[in-house]
Design an enzyme around this catalytic site. Structure first.
Site, short mmCIF file in Angstrom:
data_model
loop_
_atom_site.label_atom_id
_atom_site.label_comp_id
_atom_site.label_asym_id
_atom_site.label_seq_id
_atom_site.Cartn_x
_atom_site.Cartn_y
_atom_site.Cartn_z
N ASN A 1 0.72 -1.21 0.20
CA ASN A 1 0.02 -0.11 -0.14
C ASN A 1 1.01 1.29 -0.04
OD1 ASN A 1 -1.86 2.11 0.60
ND2 ASN A 1 -2.41 1.37 2.55
N TRP A 2 1.03 1.83 -1.25
CA TRP A 2 2.10 2.90 -1.25
C TRP A 2 1.56 4.37 -0.71
CZ3 TRP A 2 4.03 2.53 -6.87
CH2 TRP A 2 4.46 1.25 -7.18
N LYS A 3 0.11 4.35 -0.40
CA LYS A 3 -0.66 5.30 0.26
C LYS A 3 -0.27 6.75 -0.58
CE LYS A 3 -0.09 3.23 4.63
NZ LYS A 3 0.03 2.99 6.28
N HIS B 1 -9.49 1.31 4.98
CA HIS B 1 -8.04 1.40 5.91
C HIS B 1 -8.30 2.28 6.98
CE1 HIS B 1 -3.93 2.42 6.66
NE2 HIS B 1 -3.53 1.46 5.95
N GLU C 1 -6.73 4.74 7.95
CA GLU C 1 -6.47 6.13 7.69
C GLU C 1 -7.73 6.79 7.32
OE1 GLU C 1 -2.97 5.45 5.51
OE2 GLU C 1 -2.08 4.73 7.36
N GLU D 1 -5.02 -4.88 10.62
CA GLU D 1 -3.77 -3.79 10.86
C GLU D 1 -4.31 -2.87 12.25
OE1 GLU D 1 -2.39 -2.65 6.78
OE2 GLU D 1 -3.55 -1.05 7.42
N GLY E 1 2.82 2.42 10.82
CA GLY E 1 3.71 3.46 10.59
C GLY E 1 4.73 4.00 11.79
N SER F 1 3.79 -2.06 10.12
CA SER F 1 5.30 -1.97 10.60
C SER F 1 5.89 -3.37 10.03
CB SER F 1 5.76 -1.48 12.01
OG SER F 1 5.12 -0.29 12.07
N GLY G 1 2.93 -1.09 4.15
CA GLY G 1 3.08 0.39 3.96
C GLY G 1 4.57 0.58 3.54
N GLY G 2 5.22 1.25 4.59
CA GLY G 2 6.58 2.02 4.53
C GLY G 2 7.50 0.92 3.74
#
Ligand code: 13P
Length: 256
Positions: free
Chosen positions: A12-14, A97, A99, A167, A173, A213, A234-235
């Site tokens: 997920n490149w967000k 998600h 977010e 998640e 993150g 993470s 993510g990251g």
């Protein structure tokens, strides 16, 4: 008994990567990942980069996913993206998600509408669920996971077509992933919730990923847990080498 669920490693490149960066990252992933054995792989770039990334993925087993959709075909919804715009372009779409739940006030009913819409348009929803730190500390984790899972899957006939990502919000993150035990337990709650509503066979067919993470250091300990069918990253998915290292770890698990 070995699982019959093919693991999925999804990036997920967000809200990261310009067009040029998305293109380079996609080409890097394709080049480095080759043909993964026994593992499904997907990347979910920002909407505007979907066509350029689709081009980079052509001929590769890496699938494309979107990060959201709006549950209507067309209309006066400024700034939103309809499922028929994604159909044929993407295989997956992330919905619910944390977010989006936190910053855009998306509730379970809306997430459910997105899940059902995605399925109607041949998109595999990756539905995210997870508790906040405050909810965990208040002992509400199980309730939250049950409510989000059953709310998001309400009136879904074929739950086996849905991918779920557990998640925990406090792990996203932060560099602090859930412990393998916590991740396994959260996922067990989600699978039990599905079993109670739709039967054990349906629950056993649903892929449930861990997200928060996940990185090349912790991936093996998470994926070796029973019931964890991959990761939503993510990251680490913004770095081709790291993302592909996670794919390799999932392949390793499949060989064991
Ligand atoms: P991080 O891997 O950056 O913690 O993000 C996880 C996530 O939210 C994936 O959807």
């Amino acid at each position: 008994m070995p699982s019959t669920r093919t693991p999925l490693i999804a990036g997920n490149w967000k809200m990261n990567t310009t067009l040029a960066e998305a293109r380079i990252l996609a080409y890097n992933v394709v080049h480095m990942v080759g043909v993964p054995k026994g593992v499904d792989v997907a990347v979910c770039p920002p909407f505007v980069s979907l066509p350029i990334v689709a081009e980079a993925l052509r001929g590769s087993p890496v699938a494309l996913g979107a990060q959201n959709l709006y549950p209507a075909e067309s209309g006066a919804y400024t700034g939103e993206v309809a499922p028929n715009m994604l159909q044929g372009l993407c295989r997956y779409v992330i919905v619910g998600h944390s977010e989006r739940r936190a910053y855009f006030a998306e509730a379970d009913e809306f997430v459910n509408a997105k899940v059902r819409t995605a399925l109607e348009y041949d998109l595999t929803p990756i539905m995210c669920v997870g508790e906040t730190l405050q909810q965990r500390e208040a002992g509400e984790t199980e309730d939250i996971l049950r409510t989000q899972t059953s709310g998001g899957l309400a009136d879904v006939d074929d739950v086996s077509s849905v991918v779920i990502a557990y998640e925990p919000v406090w792990a996203i993150g932060t560099g602090v992933a859930a412990t393998p035990d916590d991740a396994r337990e959260g996922i067990a709650v989600i699978r039990n919730t599905i079993a109670e509503a739709d039967g054990q066979e349906a629950a056993d067919s649903v892929r449930i990923l861990y997200g928060g993470s996940m990185n090349p250091e912790n991936v093996a300990s998470l994926l070796e847990q029973p019931g964890i069918d991959g990761g939503l990253i993510g990251g680490a998915s913004l770095n081709g080498e790291q993302f592909v290292a996670l794919v390799r770890a999932a392949e390793e698990r499949e060989r064991e």
